[in-house]
Design a protein around this motif. Structure first.
Motif, short mmCIF file in Angstrom:
data_model
loop_
_atom_site.label_atom_id
_atom_site.label_comp_id
_atom_site.label_asym_id
_atom_site.label_seq_id
_atom_site.Cartn_x
_atom_site.Cartn_y
_atom_site.Cartn_z
N GLN A 3 0.73 -1.24 0.10
CA GLN A 3 0.06 0.06 0.04
C GLN A 3 0.96 1.20 -0.06
O GLN A 3 0.23 2.49 0.01
N SER A 58 -7.29 2.19 11.30
CA SER A 58 -6.73 3.03 10.65
C SER A 58 -7.64 2.73 9.34
O SER A 58 -8.15 3.87 8.42
N GLU A 59 -7.83 1.61 8.56
CA GLU A 59 -8.43 1.39 7.52
C GLU A 59 -9.82 1.66 7.59
O GLU A 59 -10.59 2.46 6.82
N ILE A 60 -10.59 1.50 8.83
CA ILE A 60 -12.16 2.00 9.11
C ILE A 60 -12.18 3.56 9.09
O ILE A 60 -13.15 4.11 8.59
N SER A 111 -10.21 5.57 7.72
CA SER A 111 -10.11 6.17 6.24
C SER A 111 -11.30 6.02 5.55
O SER A 111 -11.49 6.66 4.63
N TRP A 112 -12.07 4.91 5.93
CA TRP A 112 -13.10 4.63 5.07
C TRP A 112 -14.35 5.20 5.40
O TRP A 112 -15.10 5.90 4.68
N LYS A 113 -14.56 5.26 6.80
CA LYS A 113 -16.01 5.75 7.38
C LYS A 113 -15.60 7.06 7.86
O LYS A 113 -16.66 7.61 8.31
N HIS A 114 -14.57 7.37 8.16
CA HIS A 114 -14.20 8.97 8.73
C HIS A 114 -14.92 8.72 10.44
O HIS A 114 -15.39 9.86 10.64
N ALA A 144 -14.73 2.88 14.29
CA ALA A 144 -13.77 2.03 13.93
C ALA A 144 -13.33 1.22 15.40
O ALA A 144 -13.03 -0.02 15.32
#
Length: 173
Positions: free
Chosen positions: A9, A97-99, A101-104, A109
């Protein structure tokens, strides 16, 4: 594996909050204390409600000896070290971190990470799993606010180490 995924990534462990600062050490002790308080209060209220409902105390989970044995060994020490890093880097730092960045949403998260992490402790029984969720909630809140994972890893390591030491000490009595 996580390092490889981050590499693919174009990221590093530092990008999910893994770096060292001397302040991480006292912060990790604070997280340990807060997480134990959260888990203890949760256990107390669960026991109280269960007692009011049934007239009995919740049975304590005592299966740790079956998992870790009854004596300190190299395997147990390695397991305890790897476990805290593995769980917190993957299920807390990377997943959150992924959630985020996806859901703000750090709240969403944190809830997802706590539910996942608590769910694979179901083998310890539902009351213990819920108390563990309270402990992990402290870690999720801290990580969500600071994006620093090392204090969380260290606090988790302390919990596991103290639990193992308690097991080994009282198993010999």
């Amino acid at each position: 594996m996580l390092s490889y995924i981050l590499f693919r990534q174009g990221r590093k462990l530092r990008d999910i909050g893994f770096s060292f600062r001397w302040l991480d050490l006292p912060v990790s002790i604070g997280l340990l204390v807060l997480s134990w308080i959260a888990a203890g209060l949760c256990r107390y209220y669960l026991n109280s409600m269960y007692f009011l409902w049934t007239g009995h105390q919740v049975e304590r989970w005592d299966g740790a000896a079956a998992l870790l044995g009854t004596h300190v060994s190299v395997v147990v020490v390695v397991f305890l070290l790897i476990n805290a890093f593995y769980e917190e880097l993957i299920v807390r730092a990377y997943l959150m971190s992924e959630i985020i960045s996806w859901k703000h949403s750090a709240l969403f998260a944190g809830i997802v990470s706590v539910v996942i992490q608590a769910s694979y402790h179901i083998y310890q029984g539902v009351p213990n799993m819920i108390s563990i969720a309270a402990l992990f909630s402290v870690y999720a809140i801290y990580y969500g606010k600071t994006r620093r994972i090392l204090p969380v890893i260290l606090a988790h390591l302390y919990v596991d180490a103290f639990s193992a030491a308690y097991l080994f000490h009282f198993h010999h009595m």
